[in-house]
Design an enzyme around this catalytic site. Structure first.
Site, mmCIF file in Angstrom:
data_model
loop_
_atom_site.group_PDB
_atom_site.id
_atom_site.type_symbol
_atom_site.label_atom_id
_atom_site.label_comp_id
_atom_site.label_asym_id
_atom_site.label_seq_id
_atom_site.Cartn_x
_atom_site.Cartn_y
_atom_site.Cartn_z
ATOM 1 N N CYS A 88 17.982 13.432 -18.380
ATOM 2 C CA CYS A 88 16.777 12.936 -19.040
ATOM 3 C C CYS A 88 16.558 11.480 -18.657
ATOM 4 O O CYS A 88 17.439 10.829 -18.086
ATOM 5 C CB CYS A 88 16.881 13.069 -20.564
ATOM 6 N N CYS A 113 19.011 8.586 -19.496
ATOM 7 C CA CYS A 113 20.213 8.372 -18.696
ATOM 8 C C CYS A 113 20.053 7.165 -17.775
ATOM 9 O O CYS A 113 21.045 6.530 -17.396
ATOM 10 C CB CYS A 113 20.530 9.611 -17.863
ATOM 11 N N ASP A 121 -8.808 -5.028 8.728
ATOM 12 C CA ASP A 121 -8.633 -5.772 9.965
ATOM 13 C C ASP A 121 -9.257 -4.930 11.077
ATOM 14 O O ASP A 121 -9.422 -3.713 10.918
ATOM 15 C CB ASP A 121 -7.141 -6.000 10.226
ATOM 16 N N ASP A 171 -2.640 -4.552 10.322
ATOM 17 C CA ASP A 171 -1.410 -4.183 11.024
ATOM 18 C C ASP A 171 -0.790 -5.303 11.827
ATOM 19 O O ASP A 171 0.331 -5.174 12.305
ATOM 20 C CB ASP A 171 -1.690 -3.014 11.975
ATOM 21 N N ASP A 174 -1.836 -10.526 9.786
ATOM 22 C CA ASP A 174 -2.318 -9.866 8.573
ATOM 23 C C ASP A 174 -1.282 -9.868 7.450
ATOM 24 O O ASP A 174 -1.623 -9.574 6.305
ATOM 25 C CB ASP A 174 -2.700 -8.408 8.870
#
Length: 739
Positions: A30, A33, A436, A615, A619
């Site tokens: 659960c 835990c 971009d 990318d 950036d």
């Protein structure tokens, strides 16, 4: 005696000198835990971070300096949990657990149907003319069915509760187990005393619906883990490393390091990323690159972990082993999505930690209150049992994690790897998307356009310098390199790279960085890369094609009411051409990293919630500054590290899928939390006031859990971008990045 395990081989060091290790933990039943394990581990000397992934049951621990894995394992054992190295066996273990839960569910269902049949007869007879002897007989038959069935079907809850009690702690399963045992015990006493009512039906019905909810939650998580498990299985667990004498030694793939030599026999999978040193063969990379035909390889060719070797044995020099392979990067992103907590999850976790003591106190005070008001001990105990049952927080515990797991799995199948747990919440609120241009709206693989009178020596120098650049445009130029990269190169983010050769400064990058001018006959749509070698200069053009679905995705985003912008460091001409092709009116060109951040801050100051998609190295700061960020898998490593998610392939469809999936997930999370809160606001007062029997409590609690779980499964509905349904369609290496 069990065999000793040397856990030190599974430890790794990060750049800050910290030790890290991941373990698979058994016995987690659960959400409560999580806090028990994390708090227990954090109390160990030197531990600075401990995070348990509830979905994969993987515990990641970091130590300051040298770690002590043996102490960690002993602490987990003292807490009542068993740990072992995470070697990709989790899926097999979880499959066995699913079968066990299903058997328990079947036993509970069989008992529930038969006991309910007897109970209906008793209920009908109590208002007609059933004899006490017949009623007692039916009660005893119900006991013979319910008691052994509950003893077997209740094991998932009883075992978890016992582990918690042994360590002097409480979890969700303690009051569940207490409620079931009290209901069964009181029913036996009622039967012995020839009373009209027994509650065997309540106990077995409670177990049945609890098991149904737990099984559905387990399967939802298992489906998401299955992809990650398949990724781990691609690489395998062991590899044949060659020692100093050239003798193959079987070692775990986690132990492989850069420059190790490994032998890959025919028919086995490659255990690490590397380069072929000796041998010839045909490599099946269908699950890595998507190519259906085997690729012929020989000395000098690159291999990826998970590739399947064909007919010939290969000796491979490892370039990335342990946790640094391509498959591990994908695995890490997927695990990160499930191990980090969203705001909704943190709220549910806090409630779950408070649940057990509050429920026990509420049940006890209810019993005492009714005794003070003159109720019998029997009635007071039955009201307490009803309170224990009806307040089970299964609906609240499942409300958010179930949606998060299902939604993450759906987005993974759509080609999106989430790297931040709260990404779905932030993405759901986005109203502005900033792209971009280079390598994001356009394909990372560009075409090179050299001037007719280009000096071959300058082209060669530019290509060698490009080998050290992280800019996506440099990849096209670096293919022309006929020599190694320069030993010492400095990179200025968003500007270019520089080095010194024979006392002459070499610069490669933007026109301003190289102090050059654009030739008059330079193509309007091309992007310039400039080289300066002393007094000599060269301007090279890079032409890029739009991603195939860029126009459709941008149009769809606009139809959804999102504002679309383009921020690029490229010249105005190429940026304007792309913006015109995509019908984007808001675009900026020739932007430096600081300019992008300033523009993002301006948008956010105006109340906009911004998604940044980029990318390049320039950036990375903007991705970190945006509300939420995405990066294509072709992006540089630092960019992917800053992004909240990475998408795979040459299409932009995962961006649309991410937005749709995030909005669906956020809506379902709010719905589930609302269902759980409304249920408790109505059910708990009724139980405390004595208006709910244990049977009604079981039905109400179980029904709320099932509603929440089934509602969460709606997040798995395929979207228009969910074309990839398995790893065969989910190519880890885009075509433009393949060797």
């Amino acid at each position: 005696m069990s065999q000793a395990v040397d856990y030190s081989i599974f430890m790794a060091k990060d750049a800050d000198g910290r030790s890290q290790m991941s373990l698979a933990v058994d016995g987690i039943d659960c959400a409560a835990c999580i806090a028990d394990i994390e708090n227990g581990v954090m109390s160990l000397p030197g531990v600075v971070h401990a995070r348990l992934n509830y979905s994969t049951h993987r515990l990641t621990v970091e130590w300051e300096g040298e770690g002590e894995p043996d102490a960690l394992v002993h602490r987990l054992e003292n807490l009542g949990y068993r740990a072992h190295p995470f070697l990709g066996r989790a899926e097999e273990a979880e499959a066995k657990r699913a079968q066990w839960l299903l058997r328990c569910l079947g036993v509970a269902g069989f008992a529930m149907m038969n006991v309910m049949l007897l109970s209906v007869s008793v209920w009908a007879g109590n208002v007609t003319d059933i004899t006490p002897e017949t009623r007692d007989l039916f009660h005893w038959i119900s006991a013979l069915i319910a008691l052994p069935a509950a003893a077997y079907a209740g094991q998932p809850f009883f075992q978890s509760a016992w582990r918690a009690l042994r360590t002097r702690s409480l979890n969700m399963d303690v009051p569940i187990s207490l409620g079931v045992i009290l209901a069964l015990g009181m029913s036996v006493v009622e039967t012995i005393l020839h009373q009209e009512h027994a509650f065997f039906d309540s106990a077995v019905m409670l177990l049945f619906f609890l098991l149904a909810g737990r099984y559905l939650d387990h399967e939802a998580r298992r489906r998401t883990r299955a992809v990650a498990g398949n990724l781990a299985a691609l690489r395998g667990e062991m590899a044949q490393r060659l020692d100093a004498q050239g003798t193959p030694v079987l070692v775990p793939v986690q132990a492989l390091k850069a420059d190790d030599l490994i032998l890959v026999p025919a028919g086995e999978r490659v255990g690490a990323d590397g380069v072929v040193v000796r041998g010839r063969s045909a490599i099946d990379e269908a699950l890595i690159t998507g190519e259906t035909l085997p690729r012929a390889v020989a000395a000098g060719d690159r291999l990826y972990a998970g590739s399947l070797n064909g007919a010939g044995a290969l000796t491979v020099r490892v370039t990335a082993g342990g946790e640094g392979t391509l498959i591990d990067d994908v695995q890490r992103l997927l695990d990160g999505a499930l191990s980090q907590r969203t705001g909704y999850v943190r709220l549910a976790d806090r409630v779950a930690r408070l649940y057990a003591p509050v429920v026990h106190l509420t049940a006890l005070l209810s019993a005492i209150g009714w005794l003070v008001l003159g109720a019998s001990a029997h009635d007071a105990v039955m009201i307490a049992v009803a309170v224990l049952i009806i307040t089970c927080p299964c609906a609240l515990a499942l409300a958010v994690p179930a949606v998060q797991v299902v939604a993450t799995g759906r987005l993974f199948r759509a080609g999106l790897l989430i790297n931040a747990g709260d990404m779905l919440e932030r993405l759901a609120s986005v109203d502005t998307v900033v792209f971009d241009k280079t390598g994001t709206l356009t394909l990372p693989e560009p075409a090179l356009r050299l001037p007719p009178d280009a000096d071959p020596e300058l082209v060669a120098l530019a290509a060698r310098l490009a080998l050290s650049s992280h800019h996506p445009l440099a990849a096209a130029l670096s293919r022309y390199a006929n020599g190694p990269a320069f030993a010492t190169v400095d990179e200025v983010a968003g500007m270019g790279v520089t080095t010194t050769l024979d006392g002459i400064e070499l610069r490669l990058g933007s026109l301003a960085f190289c102090d050059t001018h654009l030739p008059e006959d330079f193509p309007l749509t091309a992007t310039p890369i400039s080289l300066r070698a002393g007094t000599r200069t060269l301007v090279i053009g890079i032409d890029q094609a739009l991603r195939g679905d860029a126009a459709q995705i941008v149009s769809d985003l606009k139809q959804r009411g999102l504002a679309v912008h383009i921020f690029s460091g490229d010249r105005f001409g190429p940026v304007a051409a792309v913006a015109g092709a995509l019908h984007v009116t808001e675009f900026r060109a020739e932007m430096r990293p600081a300019d992008k951040i300033a523009e993002l801050e301006r948008l956010q100051a105006a109340g906009r919630r911004v998604l940044m998609v980029g990318d390049g190295l320039n950036d990375a700061p903007a991705l970190a500054a945006a509300t939420v960020s995405l990066s294509p898998a072709s992006g540089v490593a630092v960019t992917q590290a800053q992004a909240d998610a990475v998408f795979i392939g040459t299409r932009l469809a995962p961006v649309r899928a991410a937005l749709d999936g995030a909005r669906t997930a956020a809506r379902l999370m709010r719905q589930n939390l609302g269902i759980a809160v409304i249920y408790n606001l109505i059910a708990v007062p009724l139980a405390v006031l004595g208006h709910v029997t244990p049977l009604v409590a079981a039905l109400a609690m179980s029904g709320s859990s099932l509603i929440v779980t089934l509602n969460a499964l709606r997040a798995a509905r395929p979207g228009r971008d969910d074309a990839a349904t398995d790893l065969n369609a989910l190519h880890l290496i885009p075509a433009e990045a393949r060797p």
